[in-house]
Design a protein around this motif. Structure first.
Motif, PDB file in Angstrom:
ATOM      1  N   GLU A  34     -31.291 -16.852  16.005  1.00  0.00           N
ATOM      2  CA  GLU A  34     -31.777 -16.600  14.636  1.00  0.00           C
ATOM      3  C   GLU A  34     -32.460 -17.827  14.038  1.00  0.00           C
ATOM      4  N   ILE A  67     -23.793  -9.940   6.219  1.00  0.00           N
ATOM      5  CA  ILE A  67     -23.985 -11.370   6.492  1.00  0.00           C
ATOM      6  C   ILE A  67     -25.393 -11.797   6.126  1.00  0.00           C
ATOM      7  N   HIS A  68     -25.528 -13.075   5.847  1.00  0.00           N
ATOM      8  CA  HIS A  68     -26.784 -13.764   5.521  1.00  0.00           C
ATOM      9  C   HIS A  68     -27.460 -13.201   4.289  1.00  0.00           C
ATOM     10  N   GLU A  87     -21.647 -18.217  16.946  1.00  0.00           N
ATOM     11  CA  GLU A  87     -22.501 -18.857  15.930  1.00  0.00           C
ATOM     12  C   GLU A  87     -23.427 -19.926  16.534  1.00  0.00           C
ATOM     13  N   GLU A 126     -25.738 -17.285  19.400  1.00  0.00           N
ATOM     14  CA  GLU A 126     -26.593 -16.259  18.794  1.00  0.00           C
ATOM     15  C   GLU A 126     -27.256 -16.802  17.536  1.00  0.00           C
ATOM     16  N   GLU A 127     -26.419 -17.270  16.588  1.00  0.00           N
ATOM     17  CA  GLU A 127     -26.990 -17.627  15.284  1.00  0.00           C
ATOM     18  C   GLU A 127     -27.944 -18.827  15.376  1.00  0.00           C
TER      19      GLU A 127
HETATM   20 FE   LIG Z   1     -24.316 -14.934  12.198  1.00  0.00          FE
END
Ligand SMILES: [Fe+2]
Ligand SMILES: C=CC1=C(C)c2cc3[nH]c(cc4nc(cc5[nH]c(cc1n2)c(C)c5CCC(=O)O)C(CCC(=O)O)=C4C)c(C)c3C=C
Ligand SMILES: [Fe+2]
Length: 383
Positions: free
Chosen positions: A285, A382-383, A277, A280-281
């Protein structure tokens, strides 16, 4: 003092891509992660969700090198803690007990028994308590302890949370200050705390102290930092169709950008190691969302990992726990109330007993179909 052990608890993460699906199965099979009206549904639903989610999750793990760095970092933290304790005059054996992947909590317990540990400090590597993390590990340990007379001879104590420990706060403040000093306008950059979310029902229906502890933690870190910067706290990584704690990280970033904020220093606060998280996140993202929204600097504060001030704080927490009155697992686990994964109809026709049984079964079936529809309809979880 007898033979001393420190059991570090953590979530665990897939070491390689093939581990992703069974890791997800273990996670979703935990009733502290997904709460269902019947335990019979847990295994089939965990199988279904882990199967549906595995591909997307594997893609994310691929982007960070094909697996979670959690085991490697937690082992390094354990070693650093052992030598820090040694310097403070305490010889301790350190054990890692992961909840959903190797080395599993059960493996750590077996080793603790083989090593004939007499005194044990159980220290979750989550600064803030949540039913879904520390609570889940304590519940598992409580079950293991109750069935094992050999374990019951160990003098043990637990540390439910330590988000307000001064050394930990100092370590976080130092890490933030280092990042702030590298941006264009150190006194104007926004300090942006991103915590892992939990469903709102955990807080409102099950009494999870997580949100309160996260909010207090962010405030205390800002006090230690003692700089003029504004700060914001938001929640990331929501999963599935229910409402999670707000504000959501992605939306909060866009709102700050719309207000004209140009520099963000992002601080992950619910976890003390780099993991998917953060790597990557946040790094991929949310960075993309921020840049798209007009944020010019998106700096990320590293997780404490083996930062010396942080490891010293962990050692102090262990030593304090040895001197404080003992706390047991059962004293600290939150009362289990059934929270809803999805708002359900109330079925109240129960005129006869068999009608009630059938009402229940139909409700379950409807509930499963509803879940399937929601998840399949979204295509990703997710999301
Ligand atoms: Fe994620
Ligand atoms: C304090 C931290 C965490 C809380 C609270 C938490 C709650 C929570 N998590 C899920 C679902 C998933 N978590 C996943 C991975 C994951 N979760 C945490 C921490 C907390 N979770 C970490 C550190 C990690 C990553 C471990 C790693 O591999 O590095 C995943 C799998 C990853 C993915 O597919 O995105 C899921 C799924 C729920 C539902 C929940 C609260 C109810
Ligand atoms: Fe999680």
């Amino acid at each position: 003092m007898g033979r001393l052990g420190v059991l570090l608890l953590n979530l665990g993460g897939p070491d390689k891509l093939e581990d992703v699906r069974p890791f997800l199965y273990n996670l979703f099979a935990d009733p502290e992660i997904i709460r269902l009206p019947s335990p019979l549904l847990q295994a089939p639903l965990a199988w279904l969700i882990s199967t549906l989610r595995a591909k997307k999750s594997q893609e994310n793990y691929k982007k960070i090198g094909g697996g979670s760095p959690l085991r490697r970092i937690t082992e390094a933290q354990g070693q650093a803690l052992r030598s820090q304790l040694q310097q403070k005059g305490h010889e301790a054996h350190i054990y890692l007990g992961m909840r959903y992947w190797h080395p599993f909590t059960e493996e750590a317990i077996a080793q603790i028994k083989r090593d004939k540990i007499e005194e044990l400090v159980v220290l979750p590597l989550y600064p803030q308590f949540s039913i879904s993390t520390t609570g889940s590990s304590f519940r598992l340990l409580d079950r293991i302890w109750k069935t094992d007379p050999e374990l019951q001879k160990i003098k043990y104590t637990v540390v439910p949370s330590w988000y307000d420990n001064s050394g930990y706060l100092q370590a976080m403040a130092n890490l933030i200050a280092t990042q702030l000093d590298q941006v264009k306008n150190p006194s104007e950059a926004y300090v942006f705390f991103s915590a892992h979310g939990v469903p709102v029902s955990y807080i409102e229906e099950a009494g999870d102290p997580y949100q309160k502890e996260i909010e207090a933690c962010a405030e205390l870190i800002m006090q230690k930092l003692n700089r003029p910067n504004s700060y914001k706290l938001a929640y990331q990584s929501r999963v599935g169709p229910v409402e999670w704690l707000q504000p959501y990280t992605d939306i909060a970033i866009e709102e700050l950008a719309a207000q004209g904020v140009k520099e963000l220093v992002v601080v992950p606060i619910s976890f003390v190691s780099e993991h998917i998280e953060t790597l990557e996140e946040i790094d991929m993202e949310y960075r993309e969302i921020a840049e798209h929204a007009g944020i010019e600097t998106f700096a990320r504060v590293p997780a404490p990992d083996t930062d010396p001030t942080f490891i010293q704080a962990l050692a102090d927490i262990v030593i304090k726990a040895l001197n404080d009155p003992k706390k047991s697992f059962s004293e600290t686990i939150q009362p289990q109330k059934n929270t809803k994964l999805y708002p359900q109809e109330r079925w109240e026709w129960g005129m006869t007993q068999s009608a009630e049984v059938w009402n229940g079964r139909l409700a379950m079936l409807g509930f499963l179909i509803l879940l399937l529809e929601i998840w399949l309809g979204r295509g990703q979880l997710i999301h």
